[in-house]
Design a protein around this motif. Sequence first.
Motif, PDB file in Angstrom:
ATOM      1  N   SER A  74      -6.432   4.760  10.374  1.00  0.00           N
ATOM      2  CA  SER A  74      -4.966   4.665  10.374  1.00  0.00           C
ATOM      3  C   SER A  74      -4.497   3.258  10.731  1.00  0.00           C
ATOM      4  O   SER A  74      -3.586   2.718  10.100  1.00  0.00           O
ATOM      5  N   GLU A  75      -5.121   2.664  11.754  1.00  0.00           N
ATOM      6  CA  GLU A  75      -4.749   1.302  12.146  1.00  0.00           C
ATOM      7  C   GLU A  75      -5.032   0.301  11.034  1.00  0.00           C
ATOM      8  O   GLU A  75      -4.203  -0.560  10.728  1.00  0.00           O
ATOM      9  N   ALA A  78      -2.529   0.688   8.233  1.00  0.00           N
ATOM     10  CA  ALA A  78      -1.220   0.132   8.585  1.00  0.00           C
ATOM     11  C   ALA A  78      -1.236  -1.390   8.502  1.00  0.00           C
ATOM     12  O   ALA A  78      -0.294  -2.007   7.977  1.00  0.00           O
ATOM     13  N   ARG A  79      -2.303  -2.011   9.011  1.00  0.00           N
ATOM     14  CA  ARG A  79      -2.419  -3.475   8.921  1.00  0.00           C
ATOM     15  C   ARG A  79      -2.509  -3.918   7.470  1.00  0.00           C
ATOM     16  O   ARG A  79      -1.937  -4.928   7.071  1.00  0.00           O
ATOM     17  N   ARG A  80      -3.216  -3.142   6.676  1.00  0.00           N
ATOM     18  CA  ARG A  80      -3.376  -3.474   5.254  1.00  0.00           C
ATOM     19  C   ARG A  80      -2.036  -3.353   4.525  1.00  0.00           C
ATOM     20  O   ARG A  80      -1.723  -4.181   3.663  1.00  0.00           O
ATOM     21  N   GLU A  81      -1.257  -2.352   4.882  1.00  0.00           N
ATOM     22  CA  GLU A  81       0.067  -2.184   4.262  1.00  0.00           C
ATOM     23  C   GLU A  81       0.970  -3.361   4.611  1.00  0.00           C
ATOM     24  O   GLU A  81       1.665  -3.895   3.755  1.00  0.00           O
ATOM     25  N   ALA A  82       0.969  -3.766   5.883  1.00  0.00           N
ATOM     26  CA  ALA A  82       1.766  -4.925   6.296  1.00  0.00           C
ATOM     27  C   ALA A  82       1.280  -6.187   5.591  1.00  0.00           C
ATOM     28  O   ALA A  82       2.082  -7.049   5.208  1.00  0.00           O
TER      29      ALA A  82
END
Length: 138
Positions: A74-75, A78-82
């Motif tokens: 999940s982390e 999320a970092r990849r999406e940002a």
Amino acid sequence: MKSDQLNKLVALADAQKARDLAVLESALAEDRRLEQEINEMSKIIAQDMTDGDFSEMPYSQFALRLQWADHRVSEAAARREALSDKIRKLRSLAAISLGKHSALEKLSERAEKQKREFREARTDRETPTGPPPRTDLG
């Protein structure tokens, strides 16, 4: 604009292009690393779910391990999406830098060609074309 001034601008555009491409490559490398981390953690989850041998590991510890792996996925996601928004912007900046560099190079080449043609035309004008002058005026 003189050709030496254009050459300076080409050098500056080249440096900006190199910088923008390096920053983009760094962001893409981070994206690849995050994707690899997600894949590795997903494999751990899948393997633990299929091979769940509770004789070696208590169920509570097994559940914590799955929770930990899921949290890491999940982390990283999320970092990849940002990072994807940043990569889009960096690609845009790199494309602009490449365009500027290409345009300035063409302009510089055109200026060099015009300078060369001007020199050749001046040389042609200043070169005598008639027969050589007579030296025996006798």
